[in-house]
Design a protein around this motif. Sequence first.
Motif, short mmCIF file in Angstrom:
data_model
loop_
_atom_site.label_atom_id
_atom_site.label_comp_id
_atom_site.label_asym_id
_atom_site.label_seq_id
_atom_site.Cartn_x
_atom_site.Cartn_y
_atom_site.Cartn_z
N VAL A 301 42.88 47.47 32.63
CA VAL A 301 43.35 46.93 33.91
C VAL A 301 42.76 47.81 35.01
N ALA A 302 42.12 47.17 35.98
CA ALA A 302 41.49 47.90 37.08
C ALA A 302 42.42 47.91 38.28
N SER A 303 42.72 49.12 38.78
CA SER A 303 43.46 49.24 40.04
C SER A 303 42.43 49.26 41.17
N LEU A 304 42.43 48.21 41.96
CA LEU A 304 41.46 48.11 43.05
C LEU A 304 41.89 49.00 44.21
N TRP A 305 40.95 49.74 44.70
CA TRP A 305 41.26 50.80 45.67
C TRP A 305 41.58 50.24 47.05
N TRP A 306 42.74 50.60 47.57
CA TRP A 306 43.15 50.24 48.93
C TRP A 306 42.51 51.24 49.89
N ASP A 307 41.64 50.74 50.76
CA ASP A 307 41.01 51.60 51.75
C ASP A 307 42.02 51.88 52.85
N ARG A 308 42.48 53.13 52.93
CA ARG A 308 43.57 53.43 53.86
C ARG A 308 43.13 53.40 55.31
N HIS A 309 41.83 53.33 55.55
CA HIS A 309 41.37 53.22 56.93
C HIS A 309 41.32 51.76 57.39
N ARG A 310 41.63 50.86 56.48
CA ARG A 310 41.65 49.45 56.83
C ARG A 310 43.04 48.89 56.53
N GLY A 311 43.25 47.62 56.91
CA GLY A 311 44.57 47.02 56.72
C GLY A 311 44.51 45.83 55.80
N GLU A 312 45.34 44.83 56.11
CA GLU A 312 45.47 43.69 55.22
C GLU A 312 44.23 42.80 55.19
N GLU A 313 43.28 43.08 56.09
CA GLU A 313 42.05 42.27 56.08
C GLU A 313 41.25 42.48 54.79
N GLN A 314 41.61 43.53 54.01
CA GLN A 314 40.87 43.75 52.76
C GLN A 314 41.45 42.94 51.59
N ILE A 315 42.59 42.29 51.81
CA ILE A 315 43.23 41.58 50.70
C ILE A 315 42.39 40.40 50.16
N PRO A 316 41.71 39.63 51.03
CA PRO A 316 40.86 38.56 50.47
C PRO A 316 39.84 39.07 49.45
N ALA A 317 39.32 40.27 49.68
CA ALA A 317 38.35 40.83 48.71
C ALA A 317 39.03 41.12 47.38
N PHE A 318 40.30 41.53 47.42
CA PHE A 318 41.04 41.77 46.16
C PHE A 318 41.25 40.45 45.42
N LEU A 319 41.62 39.41 46.18
CA LEU A 319 41.83 38.10 45.55
C LEU A 319 40.53 37.62 44.89
N GLU A 320 39.45 37.80 45.60
CA GLU A 320 38.15 37.39 45.09
C GLU A 320 37.79 38.19 43.82
N ALA A 321 38.05 39.48 43.86
CA ALA A 321 37.74 40.33 42.69
C ALA A 321 38.60 39.93 41.50
N ARG A 322 39.86 39.62 41.77
CA ARG A 322 40.75 39.23 40.67
C ARG A 322 40.24 37.95 40.00
N ARG A 323 39.81 36.99 40.84
CA ARG A 323 39.26 35.73 40.30
C ARG A 323 37.99 36.00 39.50
#
Length: 597
Positions: A301-323
């Motif tokens: 299981v990969a824990s995708l890294w939350w970039d603490r210098h950014r906000g919720e705008e990075q969530i679409p990339a997580f959704l895309e990676a999960r797919r």
Amino acid sequence: MSKPFRTALVLALALSLPAIAGPPQPTSGSAAGRPGGAPGAASKRGADLVIRGAAVYTMDAVRRWAEAIAIKGDRIVYAGPDGGIADYVGARTRVLELPGTMIVPGFQDAHVHPVSGGVGYLGCALYGLVGRDAYLQAVADYAAKHPDKPWIRGEGWQLSAFAPTGVPDRRLLDGVVPDRPVYLESSDGHSAWVNSKALAAAGITKETPDPAGGRIDRDPKTGEAVGGLQDSAMDLVTAAMPAITAQEKIDGLRYALKMLNGFGITSFQDASVNLDGDTSYRSIDTYRTLDRENELTARVVASLWWDRHRGEEQIPAFLEARRKYTRDNLRATTVKIMQDGVMEVQTAAMLEPYVGKPGVRGLTMVEPEALKRAVTTLDREGFQVHFHAIGDAAIRQCLDAVEAARRANGTRDGRHHISHLELIDPADIPRFRRLDVIANFQPLWAYADDYITELTLPFLEARRARWLYPIASVLRTGAVVAFGSDWSVSSANPLEEIETAVTRMGALGETDTPFIPEERIGLADALAAFTINAAYVNFQEDRTGSIEVGKLADLAVLDRNLFTIPPKQISDAKVVLTLLGGKPVHGDLEALTKKEK
Ligand SMILES: [Zn+2]
């Protein structure tokens, strides 16, 4: 507690018995649901592998013991007394007779860094060395051996070599490598030791401000950088470094997998997988590559890294990676949020200031209200959140964030977990159970090494120090406790970690006084934390984490029964065989087969 039954040694005799003599196996898939009549030995015959005579700790709901296992394909088809195994032996069944061994479910490491750790071990590795002189010698040797490398990159030094501050000195490195930049990460990955060339390459001067979530260690008189960089400040230098190549990462992951399988590990959660950035490890592709080649010898299981210098705008990339990445042995279903630093250099976020450091309470990486919003959104999107929290303030902020998510989204099966948990305020201990937050401890840290005695206890009142790594206290509340190694920060050998959880002493004889002995836990609970509970963290307790009929045949064979030896010898045990889905990923099946009879 050895299991000296030998009822089935006479194989031919057992085979001639009527089928009714078999042991009751209520969950046995092959027999269940068959209308009328005995299921008949023929329907069971022909397991691929049978192991007999072992002490099998099944880790099922009642922690039942068995003596024999049968495996067909990638599944367990029998786990029970030796007396019932004969039915599973066919003409092509490989039979291992392994008296004196103990079989456990394959270990699952709930927090580990295989790609970066592997790259580190294949670079200028300082792990296992003690003291500045040893480090400097190793760096000098590595530099001499690699004259073509424009940068010297390494890791594995201990903060305690620079006690009492934990802050290293660039001039020491300048003395051995004056001509090229040197960048060395501490073994915990939260600090870097760099030389003057590296500071220059990164453009760090006394005018450079500390970045958010980081600290440039400075000379108090002149303001000049002294060569230590904490957390985000490390990025200033890594951004100037040549990127780690895809091949280096593949080599690193191969190295790590071999080591982890050798320790009986069949599954893990990678605690930081970057999705972007040129200088950091985009290790999700590394996993994908090995999985495609059938070389990914663990369920990941990969824990995708939350970039603490950014906000919720990075969530679409997580959704895309999960797919994109969730298939076969890889799932990208978790997001990792780092909420503070570490205690030893006073970057862990604390409810009260560090002793002797008025006003210093460490670093809070994500502003608590923003953390609540982020966790609420991630929870709603079905992500598991994996937090890094060490100080009592950071831990409270993470629990508050999960509480906010539950208030907004209702109770979901999120299985959010907090790693490290070095200092938990006693008021927060019952909240893990209440909020269904899994306590993910790294038990190898829970003994009085010099990180504790020299770099932690002097900065903490005794009243609070009592709550360092309170594993038993959390367990007593009924919360799920899982274990991870945090390799390459610490050894990835689960047996060392289990021993320390049980003894609260160094597994390699470093100390002989238990550290906060009331926080010791029992062996059975420690094994659960590394098997079924870690499987729960990874959403796979329905098919791994215990040795039961119908589950995947992920297991480890140890050379002795851990329950029959003194706790201080647990880490002496060796893993002789590791199976992933019934296939060996460590150990020599041929050699073990020949030892039979
Ligand atoms: Zn970690």
